[in-house]
Motif scaffolding. Structure first.
Motif, PDB file in Angstrom:
ATOM      1  N   ALA A 130       0.859  -1.179   0.000  1.00 31.81           N
ATOM      2  CA  ALA A 130       0.000   0.000   0.000  1.00 31.81           C
ATOM      3  C   ALA A 130       0.897   1.231   0.000  1.00 31.81           C
ATOM      4  O   ALA A 130       1.776   1.372   0.841  1.00 31.81           O
ATOM      5  CB  ALA A 130      -0.910   0.008   1.221  1.00 31.81           C
ATOM      6  N   CYS A 131       0.671   2.100  -0.978  1.00 35.79           N
ATOM      7  CA  CYS A 131       1.453   3.332  -1.114  1.00 35.79           C
ATOM      8  C   CYS A 131       0.501   4.511  -0.926  1.00 35.79           C
ATOM      9  O   CYS A 131      -0.556   4.554  -1.558  1.00 35.79           O
ATOM     10  CB  CYS A 131       2.096   3.376  -2.500  1.00 35.79           C
ATOM     11  SG  CYS A 131       3.030   4.870  -2.842  1.00 35.79           S
ATOM     12  N   SER A 132       0.859   5.444  -0.063  1.00 31.84           N
ATOM     13  CA  SER A 132       0.030   6.631   0.164  1.00 31.84           C
ATOM     14  C   SER A 132       0.925   7.860   0.228  1.00 31.84           C
ATOM     15  O   SER A 132       1.931   7.856   0.940  1.00 31.84           O
ATOM     16  CB  SER A 132      -0.733   6.516   1.481  1.00 31.84           C
ATOM     17  OG  SER A 132      -1.642   5.463   1.439  1.00 31.84           O
ATOM     18  N   PRO A 133       0.536   8.935  -0.485  1.00 34.80           N
ATOM     19  CA  PRO A 133       1.307  10.174  -0.381  1.00 34.80           C
ATOM     20  C   PRO A 133       1.052  10.827   0.974  1.00 34.80           C
ATOM     21  O   PRO A 133      -0.004  10.645   1.571  1.00 34.80           O
ATOM     22  CB  PRO A 133       0.766  11.026  -1.529  1.00 34.80           C
ATOM     23  CG  PRO A 133      -0.586  10.488  -1.798  1.00 34.80           C
ATOM     24  CD  PRO A 133      -0.575   9.048  -1.418  1.00 34.80           C
ATOM     25  N   SER A 134       2.011  11.574   1.466  1.00 35.09           N
ATOM     26  CA  SER A 134       1.829  12.215   2.760  1.00 35.09           C
ATOM     27  C   SER A 134       1.110  13.555   2.657  1.00 35.09           C
ATOM     28  O   SER A 134       0.636  14.078   3.655  1.00 35.09           O
ATOM     29  CB  SER A 134       3.169  12.375   3.477  1.00 35.09           C
ATOM     30  OG  SER A 134       4.153  12.854   2.607  1.00 35.09           O
ATOM     31  N   SER A 135       0.994  14.118   1.456  1.00 33.76           N
ATOM     32  CA  SER A 135       0.210  15.341   1.248  1.00 33.76           C
ATOM     33  C   SER A 135      -0.080  15.454  -0.240  1.00 33.76           C
ATOM     34  O   SER A 135       0.320  14.617  -1.032  1.00 33.76           O
ATOM     35  CB  SER A 135       0.965  16.576   1.752  1.00 33.76           C
ATOM     36  OG  SER A 135       2.036  16.879   0.876  1.00 33.76           O
ATOM     37  N   SER A 136      -0.763  16.515  -0.618  1.00 32.50           N
ATOM     38  CA  SER A 136      -1.098  16.688  -2.042  1.00 32.50           C
ATOM     39  C   SER A 136       0.120  17.067  -2.871  1.00 32.50           C
ATOM     40  O   SER A 136       0.076  17.010  -4.097  1.00 32.50           O
ATOM     41  CB  SER A 136      -2.186  17.752  -2.204  1.00 32.50           C
ATOM     42  OG  SER A 136      -1.718  18.992  -1.691  1.00 32.50           O
ATOM     43  N   THR A 137       1.216  17.437  -2.236  1.00 34.41           N
ATOM     44  CA  THR A 137       2.407  17.841  -2.993  1.00 34.41           C
ATOM     45  C   THR A 137       3.597  16.906  -2.803  1.00 34.41           C
ATOM     46  O   THR A 137       4.592  17.042  -3.487  1.00 34.41           O
ATOM     47  CB  THR A 137       2.844  19.261  -2.583  1.00 34.41           C
ATOM     48  OG1 THR A 137       3.087  19.276  -1.180  1.00 34.41           O
ATOM     49  CG2 THR A 137       1.784  20.281  -2.946  1.00 34.41           C
ATOM     50  N   ILE A 138       3.495  15.966  -1.855  1.00 33.41           N
ATOM     51  CA  ILE A 138       4.605  15.042  -1.601  1.00 33.41           C
ATOM     52  C   ILE A 138       4.147  13.630  -1.944  1.00 33.41           C
ATOM     53  O   ILE A 138       3.180  13.133  -1.384  1.00 33.41           O
ATOM     54  CB  ILE A 138       5.057  15.102  -0.131  1.00 33.41           C
ATOM     55  CG1 ILE A 138       5.525  16.520   0.205  1.00 33.41           C
ATOM     56  CG2 ILE A 138       6.163  14.084   0.125  1.00 33.41           C
ATOM     57  CD1 ILE A 138       5.849  16.727   1.662  1.00 33.41           C
ATOM     58  N   THR A 139       4.849  12.996  -2.864  1.00 31.82           N
ATOM     59  CA  THR A 139       4.462  11.647  -3.270  1.00 31.82           C
ATOM     60  C   THR A 139       4.883  10.619  -2.229  1.00 31.82           C
ATOM     61  O   THR A 139       5.790  10.857  -1.436  1.00 31.82           O
ATOM     62  CB  THR A 139       5.080  11.280  -4.628  1.00 31.82           C
ATOM     63  OG1 THR A 139       6.494  11.337  -4.507  1.00 31.82           O
ATOM     64  CG2 THR A 139       4.608  12.210  -5.718  1.00 31.82           C
ATOM     65  N   GLY A 140       4.210   9.479  -2.261  1.00 28.70           N
ATOM     66  CA  GLY A 140       4.540   8.383  -1.358  1.00 28.70           C
ATOM     67  C   GLY A 140       5.365   7.327  -2.059  1.00 28.70           C
ATOM     68  O   GLY A 140       5.535   7.360  -3.283  1.00 28.70           O
ATOM     69  N   SER A 141       5.848   6.386  -1.283  1.00 31.04           N
ATOM     70  CA  SER A 141       6.575   5.251  -1.854  1.00 31.04           C
ATOM     71  C   SER A 141       6.371   4.051  -0.949  1.00 31.04           C
ATOM     72  O   SER A 141       6.063   4.189   0.235  1.00 31.04           O
ATOM     73  CB  SER A 141       8.063   5.568  -2.002  1.00 31.04           C
ATOM     74  OG  SER A 141       8.648   5.791  -0.741  1.00 31.04           O
ATOM     75  N   ALA A 142       6.519   2.868  -1.522  1.00 29.55           N
ATOM     76  CA  ALA A 142       6.375   1.627  -0.761  1.00 29.55           C
ATOM     77  C   ALA A 142       7.186   0.538  -1.452  1.00 29.55           C
ATOM     78  O   ALA A 142       7.410   0.597  -2.667  1.00 29.55           O
ATOM     79  CB  ALA A 142       4.915   1.221  -0.666  1.00 29.55           C
TER      80      ALA A 142
END
Length: 128
Positions: free
Chosen positions: A81-93
């Motif tokens: 499961a990958c989730s970004p931490s905000s609308s401008t910072i992408t997530g990674s998993a």
């Protein structure tokens, strides 16, 4: 002394050659896309089982990679499961450990349409 060293060297060479026969991550999938739902490996391609060696994702919106058992109505089982931490910072998993997927199961990716993501995966199909 020379004979013992030569025997040791021959045994070491044989041991190294025996371990070299098994490829690790022989198949590779790389994608940067915005398609919402995608089958990465079909159940028919996974005829004898497969080993997922590595998976790394980057996402701009929530993303899951799942394994899906054969049959209708069977629920997908998320493995990443990958989730970004905000609308401008992408997530990674990343896949924390290699995973065996039984024969007939598929591997899918699900996210929201129109959001950019990246996926890098290595795997080995059993019997190939």
């Amino acid at each position: 002394m020379k004979t013992a060293f030569a025997a040791f060297l021959a045994a070491l060479t044989l041991a190294a050659a025996a371990g070299a026969a098994e490829p690790i991550g022989g198949s590779f999938l790389s994608t940067v896309d915005t398609v919402a739902n995608k089958t990465l490996i079909t159940g028919s391609t996974n005829a004898n089982g497969l080993y997922l060696r590595t998976i790394a994702t980057g996402c701009a919106m929530n993303l899951t990679v799942s394994v899906v058992p054969p049959g209708t109505g069977t629920p997908a089982r998320p493995i990443i499961a990958c989730s970004p931490s905000s609308s401008t910072i992408t997530g990674s998993a990343m896949l924390p450990d290699p995973l065996y997927v039984p024969a007939g199961w598929s591997v899918t990716l699900n996210t929201s349409a129109g959001y950019l993501y990246s996926l890098y995966m290595t795997y080995d199909l059993v019997g190939q």
